[in-house]
Design a protein around this motif. Structure first.
Motif, short mmCIF file in Angstrom:
data_model
loop_
_atom_site.label_atom_id
_atom_site.label_comp_id
_atom_site.label_asym_id
_atom_site.label_seq_id
_atom_site.Cartn_x
_atom_site.Cartn_y
_atom_site.Cartn_z
N LEU A 25 -0.59 -3.39 0.31
CA LEU A 25 -1.14 -2.09 0.44
C LEU A 25 0.01 -0.97 0.51
O LEU A 25 -0.14 -0.10 -0.25
CB LEU A 25 -1.94 -2.07 1.77
CG LEU A 25 -2.70 -0.61 1.88
CD1 LEU A 25 -3.64 -0.46 0.82
CD2 LEU A 25 -3.62 -0.76 3.26
N LEU A 26 1.03 -1.13 0.87
CA LEU A 26 2.21 -0.33 1.15
C LEU A 26 2.67 0.05 -0.46
O LEU A 26 2.89 1.20 -0.61
CB LEU A 26 3.24 -0.64 2.00
CG LEU A 26 2.79 -0.57 3.49
CD1 LEU A 26 3.79 -1.15 4.34
CD2 LEU A 26 2.41 0.80 3.99
N VAL A 27 2.87 -1.07 -1.20
CA VAL A 27 3.19 -0.97 -2.63
C VAL A 27 2.05 -0.49 -3.39
O VAL A 27 2.52 0.88 -4.03
CB VAL A 27 3.55 -2.38 -3.21
CG1 VAL A 27 3.67 -2.17 -4.72
CG2 VAL A 27 4.63 -2.75 -2.31
N TYR A 28 0.89 -0.51 -3.22
CA TYR A 28 -0.05 0.21 -3.82
C TYR A 28 -0.19 1.56 -3.57
O TYR A 28 -0.35 2.61 -4.44
CB TYR A 28 -1.49 -0.35 -3.42
CG TYR A 28 -1.70 -1.72 -4.14
CD1 TYR A 28 -0.99 -2.32 -5.02
CD2 TYR A 28 -3.01 -2.47 -3.82
CE1 TYR A 28 -1.25 -3.59 -5.62
CE2 TYR A 28 -3.25 -3.72 -4.21
CZ TYR A 28 -2.53 -4.12 -5.17
OH TYR A 28 -2.81 -5.45 -5.61
N GLN A 29 0.01 1.83 -2.15
CA GLN A 29 -0.12 3.52 -1.93
C GLN A 29 0.89 4.34 -2.35
O GLN A 29 1.14 5.34 -2.54
CB GLN A 29 -0.03 3.65 -0.36
CG GLN A 29 -1.27 3.17 0.37
CD GLN A 29 -1.18 2.93 1.86
OE1 GLN A 29 -0.26 2.97 2.38
NE2 GLN A 29 -2.41 3.27 2.33
N ARG A 30 2.22 3.53 -2.61
CA ARG A 30 3.61 4.38 -3.19
C ARG A 30 3.34 4.33 -4.86
O ARG A 30 3.60 5.21 -5.63
CB ARG A 30 4.63 3.62 -2.77
CG ARG A 30 6.00 4.48 -3.36
CD ARG A 30 7.16 3.67 -3.06
NE ARG A 30 7.28 2.25 -3.95
CZ ARG A 30 7.31 0.95 -3.31
NH1 ARG A 30 7.26 0.87 -2.09
NH2 ARG A 30 7.16 -0.16 -3.87
N GLU A 31 2.93 3.30 -5.30
CA GLU A 31 3.13 2.99 -6.77
C GLU A 31 1.79 3.70 -7.65
O GLU A 31 2.06 4.04 -8.72
CB GLU A 31 3.07 1.63 -7.27
CG GLU A 31 4.43 1.07 -6.79
CD GLU A 31 5.80 1.52 -7.39
OE1 GLU A 31 5.65 1.96 -8.48
OE2 GLU A 31 6.82 1.74 -6.54
N ILE A 32 0.72 3.77 -7.09
CA ILE A 32 -0.35 4.05 -7.64
C ILE A 32 -0.55 5.44 -8.07
O ILE A 32 -0.71 6.03 -9.25
CB ILE A 32 -1.83 3.56 -7.12
CG1 ILE A 32 -2.10 2.08 -7.28
CG2 ILE A 32 -2.90 4.32 -7.85
CD1 ILE A 32 -3.01 1.44 -6.66
N PRO A 33 -0.24 6.55 -6.99
CA PRO A 33 0.05 7.66 -7.28
C PRO A 33 0.92 8.18 -8.10
O PRO A 33 1.01 8.96 -9.13
CB PRO A 33 0.18 8.41 -5.97
CG PRO A 33 -0.30 7.36 -5.07
CD PRO A 33 -0.13 6.20 -5.76
#
Length: 70
Positions: free
Chosen positions: A20-28
């Motif tokens: 989740l932390l990677v998604y929160q950083r990378e998707i935006p």
């Protein structure tokens, strides 16, 4: 919209660790690149931002018009 979800899945999410932390950083970051710098075949290899800058309110009014008919 469905095509964009597949594109995001193929170009971004599938290449990231399931975290989740990677998604929160990378998707935006991906979405900013997708909208501002990525060439789109349907836009004659221009980014959405390029089209808006070239056409201004014409693009926005066309989008509003097409959404009403859906």
């Amino acid at each position: 919209m469905i095509h964009e979800i597949g594109t995001i899945q193929d170009e971004c999410i599938s290449r990231l660790p399931r975290n989740l932390l990677v998604y929160q950083r990378e998707i935006p970051e991906y979405l900013e690149w997708y909208n501002k710098r990525r060439p789109h075949m349907g836009l004659q290899m221009k980014s959405p931002v390029d089209i808006i800058q070239l056409n201004g309110s014409k693009v926005l009014s066309y989008r509003a018009h097409t959404m009403k008919s859906d």
